[in-house]
Scaffold this active site. Structure first.
Site, PDB file in Angstrom:
ATOM      1  N   GLU A 164      -7.938  -0.946   6.435  1.00 26.30           N
ATOM      2  CA  GLU A 164      -6.647  -1.051   7.123  1.00 26.30           C
ATOM      3  C   GLU A 164      -6.853  -1.094   8.633  1.00 26.30           C
ATOM      4  O   GLU A 164      -6.324  -1.963   9.326  1.00 26.30           O
ATOM      5  CB  GLU A 164      -5.756   0.135   6.751  1.00 26.30           C
ATOM      6  N   ASN A 170      -1.964   7.299  17.167  1.00 25.95           N
ATOM      7  CA  ASN A 170      -2.977   7.378  18.235  1.00 25.95           C
ATOM      8  C   ASN A 170      -3.632   8.761  18.281  1.00 25.95           C
ATOM      9  O   ASN A 170      -4.833   8.881  18.522  1.00 25.95           O
ATOM     10  CB  ASN A 170      -2.329   7.081  19.594  1.00 25.95           C
ATOM     11  N   GLU A 171      -2.816   9.808  18.042  1.00 26.84           N
ATOM     12  CA  GLU A 171      -3.374  11.170  18.101  1.00 26.84           C
ATOM     13  C   GLU A 171      -4.413  11.360  16.990  1.00 26.84           C
ATOM     14  O   GLU A 171      -5.480  11.950  17.211  1.00 26.84           O
ATOM     15  CB  GLU A 171      -2.255  12.221  17.953  1.00 26.84           C
ATOM     16  N   SER A 192       5.193  -1.115   3.846  1.00 29.07           N
ATOM     17  CA  SER A 192       5.399  -2.467   4.373  1.00 29.07           C
ATOM     18  C   SER A 192       5.419  -3.488   3.241  1.00 29.07           C
ATOM     19  O   SER A 192       4.643  -3.370   2.282  1.00 29.07           O
ATOM     20  CB  SER A 192       4.268  -2.839   5.340  1.00 29.07           C
ATOM     21  N   GLN A 207       0.861  -1.192   0.000  1.00 25.67           N
ATOM     22  CA  GLN A 207       0.000   0.000   0.000  1.00 25.67           C
ATOM     23  C   GLN A 207       0.891   1.234   0.000  1.00 25.67           C
ATOM     24  O   GLN A 207       1.644   1.460   0.952  1.00 25.67           O
ATOM     25  CB  GLN A 207      -0.876  -0.032   1.258  1.00 25.67           C
TER      26      GLN A 207
HETATM   27  C1  LIG Z   1       5.197  -0.301  11.086  1.00 23.01           C
HETATM   28  C2  LIG Z   1       4.668   0.713  10.114  1.00 23.01           C
HETATM   29  C3  LIG Z   1       4.182   0.278   8.890  1.00 23.01           C
HETATM   30  C4  LIG Z   1       3.706   1.198   7.960  1.00 23.01           C
HETATM   31  N1  LIG Z   1       3.269   0.730   6.751  1.00 23.01           N
HETATM   32  C5  LIG Z   1       2.819   1.615   5.827  1.00 23.01           C
HETATM   33  C6  LIG Z   1       2.412   1.150   4.536  1.00 23.01           C
HETATM   34  O1  LIG Z   1       2.455  -0.053   4.231  1.00 23.01           O
HETATM   35  N2  LIG Z   1       1.995   2.060   3.626  1.00 23.01           N
HETATM   36  C7  LIG Z   1       1.932   3.402   3.912  1.00 23.01           C
HETATM   37  O2  LIG Z   1       1.513   4.167   3.050  1.00 23.01           O
HETATM   38  N3  LIG Z   1       2.337   3.881   5.129  1.00 23.01           N
HETATM   39  C8  LIG Z   1       2.779   3.017   6.085  1.00 23.01           C
HETATM   40  N4  LIG Z   1       3.197   3.477   7.318  1.00 23.01           N
HETATM   41  C9  LIG Z   1       3.223   4.929   7.571  1.00 23.01           C
HETATM   42  C10 LIG Z   1       2.174   5.403   8.568  1.00 23.01           C
HETATM   43  O3  LIG Z   1       0.900   5.435   7.979  1.00 23.01           O
HETATM   44  C11 LIG Z   1       2.638   6.790   9.046  1.00 23.01           C
HETATM   45  O4  LIG Z   1       3.822   6.598   9.809  1.00 23.01           O
HETATM   46  C12 LIG Z   1       1.611   7.472   9.902  1.00 23.01           C
HETATM   47  O5  LIG Z   1       0.481   7.826   9.145  1.00 23.01           O
HETATM   48  C13 LIG Z   1       2.197   8.752  10.562  1.00 23.01           C
HETATM   49  O6  LIG Z   1       2.791   9.573   9.616  1.00 23.01           O
HETATM   50  P1  LIG Z   1       4.267  10.164   9.853  1.00 23.01           P
HETATM   51  O7  LIG Z   1       5.148   9.026  10.225  1.00 23.01           O
HETATM   52  O8  LIG Z   1       4.619  10.966   8.650  1.00 23.01           O
HETATM   53  O9  LIG Z   1       4.131  11.093  11.139  1.00 23.01           O
HETATM   54  P2  LIG Z   1       3.585  12.589  11.167  1.00 23.01           P
HETATM   55  O10 LIG Z   1       2.301  12.669  10.419  1.00 23.01           O
HETATM   56  O11 LIG Z   1       4.669  13.518  10.761  1.00 23.01           O
HETATM   57  O12 LIG Z   1       3.277  12.774  12.710  1.00 23.01           O
HETATM   58  C14 LIG Z   1       4.291  13.096  13.676  1.00 23.01           C
HETATM   59  C15 LIG Z   1       3.614  13.252  15.032  1.00 23.01           C
HETATM   60  O13 LIG Z   1       2.683  14.361  14.982  1.00 23.01           O
HETATM   61  C16 LIG Z   1       1.385  13.930  15.386  1.00 23.01           C
HETATM   62  N5  LIG Z   1       0.373  14.629  14.589  1.00 23.01           N
HETATM   63  C17 LIG Z   1       0.392  14.843  13.244  1.00 23.01           C
HETATM   64  N6  LIG Z   1      -0.724  15.503  12.865  1.00 23.01           N
HETATM   65  C18 LIG Z   1      -1.461  15.694  13.987  1.00 23.01           C
HETATM   66  C19 LIG Z   1      -2.730  16.307  14.239  1.00 23.01           C
HETATM   67  N7  LIG Z   1      -3.458  16.855  13.253  1.00 23.01           N
HETATM   68  N8  LIG Z   1      -3.202  16.307  15.525  1.00 23.01           N
HETATM   69  C20 LIG Z   1      -2.478  15.751  16.545  1.00 23.01           C
HETATM   70  N9  LIG Z   1      -1.256  15.168  16.352  1.00 23.01           N
HETATM   71  C21 LIG Z   1      -0.764  15.131  15.093  1.00 23.01           C
HETATM   72  C22 LIG Z   1       1.357  12.429  15.095  1.00 23.01           C
HETATM   73  O14 LIG Z   1       0.394  11.761  15.902  1.00 23.01           O
HETATM   74  C23 LIG Z   1       2.788  12.021  15.433  1.00 23.01           C
HETATM   75  O15 LIG Z   1       2.914  11.808  16.824  1.00 23.01           O
HETATM   76  C24 LIG Z   1       3.693   2.587   8.268  1.00 23.01           C
HETATM   77  C25 LIG Z   1       4.190   3.022   9.505  1.00 23.01           C
HETATM   78  C26 LIG Z   1       4.676   2.102  10.422  1.00 23.01           C
HETATM   79  C27 LIG Z   1       5.195   2.598  11.736  1.00 23.01           C
END
Ligand SMILES: Cc1cc2nc3c(=O)[nH]c(=O)nc-3n(C[C@H](O)[C@H](O)[C@H](O)COP(=O)(O)OP(=O)(O)OC[C@H]3O[C@@H](n4cnc5c(N)ncnc54)[C@H](O)[C@@H]3O)c2cc1C
Length: 381
Positions: free
Chosen positions: A229, A348-349, A146, A111
């Protein structure tokens, strides 16, 4: 065959066919056998390669599978997210072309939504798809994808219209992960292994027949995928049950001395939280199959699982001691991977924001960029 017979037949089949070896080749062979035996895609329509059975058979199979370690991890994205999205939103031609191969393990799916600048705010993504003769040309980068290092196909969310607001200029495609211009680079996580990857698309051509949904309406397709998902993560699709989870109630109860009432108290809390979540998931799954949209309650299930995963990992360390995180300890990987559950599939947020907005009817987050053309937004700034 009644359900008890179905379950014992499934159990007998799994006892004779679950491979001792792991690895992608063994997993593919296992999936083909699982499909031949009638246990892959139990509730999917027979016309697309499924078994056309009910939730009751699926639950009976899951109960039988609980004691086995099935090598289905590499198929979890395809079975839990991409396949269900195609079932809901794909054309009959796409369902015919892709779903049977997915159920037989002939093709592994990933994905491709998140990007370096678009995770929680995935609608802010920048990977571009431009219309060209016979299809689309894709350029950009994805990350945290992933199982992409094993994948044959990917569900890819792209920007097709930068003049529209960010949610309105997106389009979804199926991309050939083995095709020219696709570069996959594995990323190591805390376990020292690579579960996810970064992906680069350089002038990747996608035929228009691989477009899922209408042009510029990819956000609604993405919402379908994200719903599946969250449900599949919280219910553990592609996982074989408690046998695979060394921090489950069953595993921890047999690993520690339960003579101490304080230990029993903590284990009972773990049991109650696990059981409540399992029942909640069962209900959401039955409702989904009956056409009742679980909506933001899927986010509640995913949040509960993330909190349960953190709780059980912390409990394991407190009961077993620091050696539980030592290299080579059977619990070390599960404990190292526990924080990932609070990020993957939405943090979680973000889950709390969705629940506050759509379940509790609290005031929504301010969305100052909602009606602004994407090209006028400051991204990555
Ligand atoms: C094990 C694993 C597998 C994954 N697999 C896939 C996959 O197969 N395909 C794919 O597309 N993605 C995948 N992901 C990505 C995952 O969807 C993102 O890591 C996730 O959506 C968070 O995005 P980010 O890492 O860019 O963090 P950010 O969006 O930059 O967030 C950073 C911090 O800010 C907080 N934050 C951001 N916006 C807000 C808000 N509006 N209000 C409050 N808090 C906020 C977040 O909660 C977090 O604590 C995977 C991630 C992990 C850890």
């Amino acid at each position: 065959m009644d359900l008890a017979e179905y379950r014992s037949a499934a159990r007998a089949w799994l006892a004779g066919n679950t491979p001792a070896a792991d690895g992608v080749d063994a997993a593919k062979t296992f999936m083909a056998r699982l499909h031949d035996a009638g246990y892959s895609g139990i509730t999917w329509p027979a016309e697309w390669g499924g078994q056309g059975l009910t939730q009751a058979e699926e639950r009976a199979f899951a109960a039988a599978a609980r004691d086995f370690s099935l090598p289905t991890y590499v198929f979890s994205i395809g079975l839990g997210m991409c396949g269900p999205t195609l079932l809901d939103r794909g054309t009959p031609e796409q369902k015919g072309r892709f779903l049977r191969k997915l159920l037989r393990g002939e093709e592994i799916w990933c994905q491709l939504f998140s990007e370096p600048g678009a995770g929680s705010d995935v609608a802010g993504l920048q990977t571009r798809a431009e219309q060209v003769e016979g299809g689309w040309l894709v350029n950009g980068q994805k990350v945290w994808t992933s199982v992409a290092q094993h994948a044959d196909r990917g569900l890819l969310l792209t920007r097709t219209n930068a003049d529209a607001p960010k949610h309105k200029g997106l389009t979804m495609f199926v991309v050939d992960m083995r095709g020219p211009g696709v570069t996959v680079r594995p990323l190591r996580d805390m376990t020292g292994r690579a579960h996810f990857n970064e992906i680069f698309f350089d002038d990747v051509h996608i035929p228009d027949e691989n477009r899922v949904g209408a042009v510029d309406e990819g956000w609604s397709v993405a919402v379908t995928t994200l719903l599946h998902e969250r449900l599949s993560i919280s219910s553990g699709v592609g996982m074989s049950g408690q046998r695979d989870n060394p921090t489950s109630f069953e595993a921890l109860s047999s690993a520690v001395d339960t003579g101490d009432p304080l230990v029993r108290d903590q284990l009972v809390e773990l049991y109650l939280r696990s059981r409540a979540l399992a029942l909640f998931n069962q209900r959401l799954s039955q409702e989904t199959k009956a056409g009742i949209f679980p909506g933001a309650r899927g986010s509640a299930a995913k949040l509960l699982l993330a909190e349960l995963t953190t709780f059980s990992a912390d409990l394991a360390v407190s009961l077993i001691g620091p050696e539980a995180v030592a290299d080579g300890h059977p619990l070390a990987d599960a404990i190292a991977l526990a924080p990932a559950m609070s990020l993957g599939g939405g943090t979680n947020e973000i889950m709390r924001n969705i629940i506050g907005d759509r379940v509790l009817n609290l005031p929504p987050e301010p969305r100052v960029d909602k009606n602004v053309p994407f090209k006028d937004l400051k991204v990555n700034s």
